[in-house]
Design a protein around this motif. Structure first.
Motif, PDB file in Angstrom:
ATOM      1  N   GLN A   1      30.889  25.019  85.736  1.00 42.58           N
ATOM      2  CA  GLN A   1      32.036  24.186  85.399  1.00 42.58           C
ATOM      3  C   GLN A   1      31.711  22.695  85.453  1.00 42.58           C
ATOM      4  OE1 GLN A   1      35.043  25.438  88.150  1.00 42.58           O
ATOM      5  NE2 GLN A   1      35.317  27.470  87.201  1.00 42.58           N
ATOM      6  N   ARG A   2      30.925  22.267  86.423  1.00 43.37           N
ATOM      7  CA  ARG A   2      30.666  20.842  86.619  1.00 43.37           C
ATOM      8  C   ARG A   2      29.503  20.333  85.775  1.00 43.37           C
ATOM      9  NH1 ARG A   2      30.375  19.222  92.803  1.00 43.37           N
ATOM     10  NH2 ARG A   2      30.079  17.220  91.712  1.00 43.37           N
ATOM     11  N   HIS A   3      28.445  21.127  85.662  1.00 38.46           N
ATOM     12  CA  HIS A   3      27.229  20.642  85.001  1.00 38.46           C
ATOM     13  C   HIS A   3      26.861  21.445  83.756  1.00 38.46           C
ATOM     14  CE1 HIS A   3      26.627  18.188  88.567  1.00 38.46           C
ATOM     15  NE2 HIS A   3      26.684  19.278  89.329  1.00 38.46           N
ATOM     16  N   GLY A   4      27.558  22.527  83.486  1.00 38.89           N
ATOM     17  CA  GLY A   4      27.217  23.328  82.325  1.00 38.89           C
ATOM     18  C   GLY A   4      25.988  24.189  82.495  1.00 38.89           C
ATOM     19  N   VAL A   5      25.519  24.347  83.722  1.00 33.63           N
ATOM     20  CA  VAL A   5      24.346  25.181  84.005  1.00 33.63           C
ATOM     21  C   VAL A   5      24.823  26.614  84.199  1.00 33.63           C
ATOM     22  CG1 VAL A   5      22.424  25.602  85.577  1.00 33.63           C
ATOM     23  CG2 VAL A   5      23.108  23.257  85.030  1.00 33.63           C
ATOM     24  N   LEU A   6      24.451  27.483  83.285  1.00 31.07           N
ATOM     25  CA  LEU A   6      24.870  28.879  83.336  1.00 31.07           C
ATOM     26  C   LEU A   6      23.873  29.678  84.159  1.00 31.07           C
ATOM     27  CD1 LEU A   6      25.827  29.306  79.566  1.00 31.07           C
ATOM     28  CD2 LEU A   6      27.269  28.575  81.464  1.00 31.07           C
ATOM     29  N   SER A   7      24.369  30.392  85.165  1.00 33.37           N
ATOM     30  CA  SER A   7      23.472  31.140  86.053  1.00 33.37           C
ATOM     31  C   SER A   7      24.209  32.333  86.623  1.00 33.37           C
ATOM     32  CB  SER A   7      22.961  30.247  87.196  1.00 33.37           C
ATOM     33  OG  SER A   7      24.045  29.789  87.994  1.00 33.37           O
ATOM     34  N   TYR A   8      23.441  33.259  87.154  1.00 29.75           N
ATOM     35  CA  TYR A   8      24.006  34.435  87.824  1.00 29.75           C
ATOM     36  C   TYR A   8      23.011  34.920  88.870  1.00 29.75           C
ATOM     37  CZ  TYR A   8      20.874  37.165  84.817  1.00 29.75           C
ATOM     38  OH  TYR A   8      19.780  37.673  84.187  1.00 29.75           O
ATOM     39  N   PRO A   9      23.487  35.588  89.932  1.00 28.27           N
ATOM     40  CA  PRO A   9      22.588  36.096  90.965  1.00 28.27           C
ATOM     41  C   PRO A   9      22.078  37.489  90.622  1.00 28.27           C
ATOM     42  CG  PRO A   9      24.846  36.356  91.681  1.00 28.27           C
ATOM     43  CD  PRO A   9      24.906  35.693  90.337  1.00 28.27           C
ATOM     44  N   SER A  10      20.939  37.827  91.190  1.00 27.19           N
ATOM     45  CA  SER A  10      20.332  39.135  90.978  1.00 27.19           C
ATOM     46  C   SER A  10      19.652  39.565  92.275  1.00 27.19           C
ATOM     47  CB  SER A  10      19.315  39.078  89.831  1.00 27.19           C
ATOM     48  OG  SER A  10      18.635  40.307  89.695  1.00 27.19           O
ATOM     49  N   GLY A  11      19.571  40.888  92.470  1.00 24.93           N
ATOM     50  CA  GLY A  11      18.952  41.421  93.682  1.00 24.93           C
ATOM     51  C   GLY A  11      19.694  42.654  94.156  1.00 24.93           C
ATOM     52  N   TYR A  12      19.110  43.383  95.101  1.00 30.87           N
ATOM     53  CA  TYR A  12      19.697  44.625  95.589  1.00 30.87           C
ATOM     54  C   TYR A  12      21.061  44.437  96.250  1.00 30.87           C
ATOM     55  CZ  TYR A  12      15.470  47.168  94.460  1.00 30.87           C
ATOM     56  OH  TYR A  12      14.441  47.749  93.780  1.00 30.87           O
ATOM     57  N   PRO A  13      21.307  43.366  97.000  1.00 26.60           N
ATOM     58  CA  PRO A  13      22.672  43.197  97.532  1.00 26.60           C
ATOM     59  C   PRO A  13      23.734  43.145  96.437  1.00 26.60           C
ATOM     60  CG  PRO A  13      21.155  41.777  98.703  1.00 26.60           C
ATOM     61  CD  PRO A  13      20.398  42.346  97.544  1.00 26.60           C
ATOM     62  N   PHE A  14      23.406  42.505  95.306  1.00 25.01           N
ATOM     63  CA  PHE A  14      24.375  42.418  94.217  1.00 25.01           C
ATOM     64  C   PHE A  14      24.429  43.722  93.423  1.00 25.01           C
ATOM     65  CE2 PHE A  14      22.836  38.239  95.261  1.00 25.01           C
ATOM     66  CZ  PHE A  14      23.994  37.499  95.347  1.00 25.01           C
ATOM     67  N   LEU A  15      23.341  44.458  93.411  1.00 26.30           N
ATOM     68  CA  LEU A  15      23.310  45.710  92.665  1.00 26.30           C
ATOM     69  C   LEU A  15      24.128  46.792  93.348  1.00 26.30           C
ATOM     70  CD1 LEU A  15      22.113  47.326  90.295  1.00 26.30           C
ATOM     71  CD2 LEU A  15      20.150  47.844  91.754  1.00 26.30           C
ATOM     72  N   PHE A  16      24.076  46.864  94.677  1.00 23.58           N
ATOM     73  CA  PHE A  16      24.698  47.971  95.398  1.00 23.58           C
ATOM     74  C   PHE A  16      25.992  47.592  96.115  1.00 23.58           C
ATOM     75  CE2 PHE A  16      20.205  49.236  95.197  1.00 23.58           C
ATOM     76  CZ  PHE A  16      20.343  50.482  94.630  1.00 23.58           C
ATOM     77  N   TRP A  17      26.188  46.318  96.462  1.00 23.73           N
ATOM     78  CA  TRP A  17      27.346  45.961  97.281  1.00 23.73           C
ATOM     79  C   TRP A  17      28.405  45.142  96.543  1.00 23.73           C
ATOM     80  CZ3 TRP A  17      22.656  46.639  99.840  1.00 23.73           C
ATOM     81  CH2 TRP A  17      22.702  47.478 100.950  1.00 23.73           C
ATOM     82  N   GLU A  18      28.126  44.696  95.349  1.00 24.01           N
ATOM     83  CA  GLU A  18      29.132  43.890  94.662  1.00 24.01           C
ATOM     84  C   GLU A  18      30.336  44.724  94.241  1.00 24.01           C
ATOM     85  OE1 GLU A  18      29.235  40.203  91.503  1.00 24.01           O
ATOM     86  OE2 GLU A  18      27.463  41.474  91.639  1.00 24.01           O
ATOM     87  N   GLN A  19      30.179  46.046  94.206  1.00 25.15           N
ATOM     88  CA  GLN A  19      31.289  46.912  93.824  1.00 25.15           C
ATOM     89  C   GLN A  19      32.469  46.816  94.789  1.00 25.15           C
ATOM     90  OE1 GLN A  19      30.522  51.197  94.798  1.00 25.15           O
ATOM     91  NE2 GLN A  19      28.444  50.454  95.171  1.00 25.15           N
ATOM     92  N   TYR A  20      32.234  46.367  96.015  1.00 27.36           N
ATOM     93  CA  TYR A  20      33.301  46.357  97.017  1.00 27.36           C
ATOM     94  C   TYR A  20      34.229  45.160  96.897  1.00 27.36           C
ATOM     95  CZ  TYR A  20      30.193  49.834  98.869  1.00 27.36           C
ATOM     96  OH  TYR A  20      29.401  50.936  98.984  1.00 27.36           O
ATOM     97  N   ILE A  21      33.886  44.226  96.012  1.00 25.12           N
ATOM     98  CA  ILE A  21      34.791  43.106  95.776  1.00 25.12           C
ATOM     99  C   ILE A  21      35.908  43.585  94.851  1.00 25.12           C
ATOM    100  CG2 ILE A  21      34.990  40.776  94.840  1.00 25.12           C
ATOM    101  CD1 ILE A  21      32.087  40.314  95.527  1.00 25.12           C
ATOM    102  N   GLY A  22      37.082  43.780  95.375  1.00 24.08           N
ATOM    103  CA  GLY A  22      38.210  44.249  94.586  1.00 24.08           C
ATOM    104  C   GLY A  22      38.226  45.738  94.336  1.00 24.08           C
ATOM    105  N   LEU A  23      37.384  46.512  95.055  1.00 26.79           N
ATOM    106  CA  LEU A  23      37.336  47.954  94.802  1.00 26.79           C
ATOM    107  C   LEU A  23      38.657  48.624  95.150  1.00 26.79           C
ATOM    108  CD1 LEU A  23      35.669  50.456  94.025  1.00 26.79           C
ATOM    109  CD2 LEU A  23      34.954  50.611  96.418  1.00 26.79           C
ATOM    110  N   ARG A  24      39.244  48.307  96.277  1.00 26.53           N
ATOM    111  CA  ARG A  24      40.502  48.946  96.680  1.00 26.53           C
ATOM    112  C   ARG A  24      41.656  48.540  95.751  1.00 26.53           C
ATOM    113  NH1 ARG A  24      40.872  50.755 102.789  1.00 26.53           N
ATOM    114  NH2 ARG A  24      38.657  51.000 103.261  1.00 26.53           N
ATOM    115  N   HIS A  25      41.600  47.324  95.262  1.00 21.80           N
ATOM    116  CA  HIS A  25      42.636  46.896  94.310  1.00 21.80           C
ATOM    117  C   HIS A  25      42.590  47.756  93.056  1.00 21.80           C
ATOM    118  CE1 HIS A  25      44.889  44.439  91.473  1.00 21.80           C
ATOM    119  NE2 HIS A  25      43.818  44.401  90.702  1.00 21.80           N
TER     120      HIS A  25
END
Length: 767
Positions: A585-609
């Motif tokens: 938003q501030r600098h226009g640098v597009l990026s994303y994280p990668s790695g096993y924590p994001f592969l296996f645990w990101e599902q729990y963000i909003g899972l119950r919703h």
């Protein structure tokens, strides 16, 4: 392996090796299809269907129908998965390891229902109308179960995880194919089997006729009484108030049956013999507590011969004593009277089960163990176990994508890197600084070139128009200085100043990066191409070197430590995601994280919703479908209440078993609503279409649906039984155990709780 061999046998230390390639190979094998398990599961289902539907009486046996039904399910599963492949829905571990068995267990349920209803069709219905009568009685149930399963899997596709979304869509497509098979193909097989039975051919071996043997048909003596005084009792002359006499006329008819050479039955009836006797009347038994009507005895020889005429249509084999028992008889004579007693109703302990399940829901925690995914007794499993227990150390990367100008965004890239100092789980170096990224190393390399160029310039080895006497790094710095990155005017010798080459780092760092576009590789691409052409100055001018292609992506690593609970993973993931969003938003640098924590645990963000949203929509849709097809919102409300209880019970038992909530249990919980319809709607529809009091209608519903519901439950258990042979604990715990518990809960709620509720608060009959 070398590290393991270097440790003495009596040492207390242990070394665990691990590589990403090894884990990728394990995950690939996790997604492979086990042909042996699939073939074993379907052969087991073939055997069960054949044995269950075989009868001693060849005219009632349906073993071939069972075999054909299972084969049709297998073909429908293959067709559905083939369509998914054409549609581009990718296959994954859940598709290859679970879906073939789950679809098999669900698909044969409706087949058993149709087959049982077909055997109960009255022989007095015209031959060509029997299949229509069967579909009239069971079509609504089949439609309800199939539509509910489709809606359940489509709702499970709302979970925003690509692999589970693909699994849910594939399951929904397979259910559609199973539904089409049951409605359009399987009735034709039943009709063919009806022709086989009419021609008195053997089951399975339909090329052979059923063997016949001469036998005597014995008809039980019948009491003949005046129709006006129907079993009138006369007072006993002995004055005993409890005794009465009646007159019986016993008519005995003997009939012999044999086969002629053409295979047709020949029935010989001997003249009837009659006997008149007067005997004390037997007191009539008390009225059936369920209100069932007692069969009225025949009162004429014509009626007795009519019974023989009904038997002439097909060969009636004499069954063995142990073959006379059936689930329908058990439900009518034993189970329904016991369940529908007042004391039994009061003793149904589903409130205790519901309370225990509600307690179990408080014990369900979000999480997923990597050790559940990796097979035991492997090096990767030992490494991951030790890592999680002692270190909890994970690597991650921040990947910057294209879409912005890398040379002009160096300050933004450095700012993005520095922002991760606010994440408390990021590992820092000894001086508490973050690990360097590729841009730091690129600048260090440029500073080294700068220093070498300064020395060669001061020594006179490099001049304004020559670099041949300079060192290799000094010559490389000279080439970088004169390049502009402009295709029309690629070189500018005025950029080489007489005092020093300061602009290489201070002012021309972005220009150097822009012309080389080699920040990731560490070596300028243009210099690699121009070394041979840059020996004299003039050849350099005559052979311009084009700039390299823009960067598509780059990445810089971090290490995360201290992640032991799911809440820690979620906190770290949310912090990293927030930094990436702010940089975009501030600098226009597009990026994303990668790695096993994001592969296996990101599902729990909003899972119950997403879980609550999907299951709420599913229950509402199930209510609407049941209310529209049954035309009875009262019954639809009872069915949906039972389904909601099943979901709560399954969720609570998962907590008691220590199964953590992840995307796969969420999909099974959502699908449990659709699968639970298989255990409830048949009983509810049988209750609606019966006549009499609530108890009588509940008993009639159990009598007609107990056998197909039990067969469907057993077939589902047999379908998921092959999952128990998987070498992955993940399949064992999250699929086999959960689906087995779901099937048992479906039996308890559908065959115990639902009949009791219907007998107490059920709606009035439709007929």
């Amino acid at each position: 392996q070398l590290a393991q061999d270097s440790i003495p046998p009596n040492a207390t230390q242990s070394v665990h090796a691990f590589s990403t390639t090894t884990l990728n190979d394990i995950m690939k094998s996790f997604s492979d299809v086990s042909a042996i398990r699939v073939a074993g599961g379907y052969l087991l289902m073939l055997a069960y269907a054949c044995v269950t539907m075989l009868r001693w009486d060849c005219s009632k046996s349906q073993g071939a129908v069972g075999l054909a039904g299972v084969l049709l399910v297998a073909l429908s599963v293959a067709s559905g998965l083939g369509l998914c492949s054409l549609l581009g829905i990718s296959f994954n571990a859940a598709t290859t390891q679970v879906l073939p068995f789950l679809a098999l267990g669900i698909g044969v349920d409706d087949m058993f229902l149709l087959a049982h209803a077909f055997t109960e069709t009255s022989q007095h219905i015209p031959f060509k109308e029997r299949m229509g009568e069967c579909l009239k009685r069971t079509g609504t149930s089949v439609a309800l179960t199939s539509v509910s399963n489709m809606i359940a899997f489509f709702m499970a596709a709302l979970v925003p995880i690509p692999a589970l979304r693909a699994f849910s869509l594939q399951a929904a497509v397979v259910v559609v194919f199973n539904f089409a098979m049951v409605l359009f193909v399987f009735p034709a097989i039943l009709s063919l089997d009806l022709h086989r039975r009419e021609k008195r051919r053997l089951d399975i071996l339909c090329c052979f006729y059923s063997p016949c043997s001469s036998r005597v048909i014995q008809i039980q003596p019948q009491e003949l009484a005046d129709a006006n005084d129907n079993h009138a009792c006369h007072p006993s002359p002995y004055g005993h108030p409890g005794m009465a006499t009646s007159t019986q006329i016993t008519t005995t008819v003997q009939a012999f049956t044999r086969c002629d050479p053409s295979g047709h039955h020949v029935v010989t009836v001997l003249p009837p013999t009659s006997q008149v006797c007067t005997s004390p009347a037997v007191l009539l038994p008390p009225t059936d507590p369920l209100g069932s009507q007692v069969f009225a005895p025949s009162s004429s020889t014509r009626d007795l011969l009519a019974q023989l005429d009904e038997a002439k249509g097909g060969r009636e084999c004499v069954p063995l004593p142990f073959c006379r028992w059936s689930l329908a008889d058990f439900a009518r004579e034993k189970y329904a009277p016991l369940l529908l007693r007042t004391r039994t109703k009061a003793g149904v302990g589903f409130l205790a089960l519901l309370g225990l399940s509600l307690y179990g829901t408080t014990m369900v925690h979000d999480g997923l163990y990597l050790t559940d995914i990796v097979p035991r007794d492997t090096k990767a499993h030992a490494f991951i176990s030790a890592q999680f227990k002692y270190f909890s150390f994970y690597n991650m990367f921040i990947v910057t994508k294209g879409g912005f100008h890398y040379p002009g965004a160096q300050a933004a890239l450095l700012s993005l890197h520095q922002a991760f100092s606010t994440v408390k789980y990021v590992v820092r170096e000894g001086n508490r600084d973050l690990p360097k990224m590729w841009l730091h190393y690129f600048q260090d390399w440029l500073r080294g070139l700068q220093a070498t160029f300064d020395r060669d310039w001061q020594a006179g080895r490099i001049t304004h128009d020559s670099y041949r006497n300079g060192s290799e790094d000094g010559a490389l710095a000279y080439k970088l200085l004169i390049q502009t990155g402009n295709k029309k005017d690629p070189f500018n010798f005025n950029q080489v100043h007489g005092d020093r080459a300061g602009p290489v780092v201070a002012g021309q760092a972005s220009g150097c990066l822009g012309c080389s576009q080699a920040g990731v590789a560490g070596v300028p691409l243009c210099c690699l191409h121009s070394r041979a052409a840059c020996t004299p100055v003039l050849p350099v001018l005559s052979s311009p070197v084009p700039a390299a292609q823009p960067l598509e992506f780059a990445q810089f690593p971090f290490y995360l430590s201290g992640l032991r609970r799911t809440a820690d993973f979620v906190e770290a993931i949310e912090s990293v995601r927030a930094i990436c969003r702010e940089a975009a938003q501030r600098h226009g640098v597009l990026s994303y994280p990668s790695g096993y924590p994001f592969l296996f645990w990101e599902q729990y963000i909003g899972l119950r919703h997403w879980f609550l949203l999907a299951i709420s929509i599913l229950l509402a849709c199930t209510f609407l479908v049941c209310a529209l097809l049954l035309l009875n919102p009262w019954t639809a409300g009872i069915i949906v209440s039972i389904l909601a209880m099943m979901a709560v019970e399954l969720f609570g038992i998962m907590g008691l078993m220590g199964i953590k909530l992840s995307a796969i249990p969420v999909v099974i919980l959502i699908a449990s609503v659709g699968i639970g319809v298989e255990f409830t709607v048949h009983v509810a529809l049988g209750f609606l279409t019966a006549v009499g009091s609530r108890n009588v209608r509940s008993a009639a519903a159990l009598e007609h649906t107990f056998a197909p519901v039990m067969d469907g439950a057993i077939s589902t258990l047999l379908g998921v039984l092959m999952l128990a042979g998987s070498e992955f604990d993940f399949i064992m715990r999250y699929f086999f155990a959960v689906l087995t518990i779901l099937t048992l809960l479906g039996l308890l709620n559908g065959l115990v709780l639902l009949p009791v509720l219907l007998s107490v608060i059920g709606p009035p009959p439709e007929v």
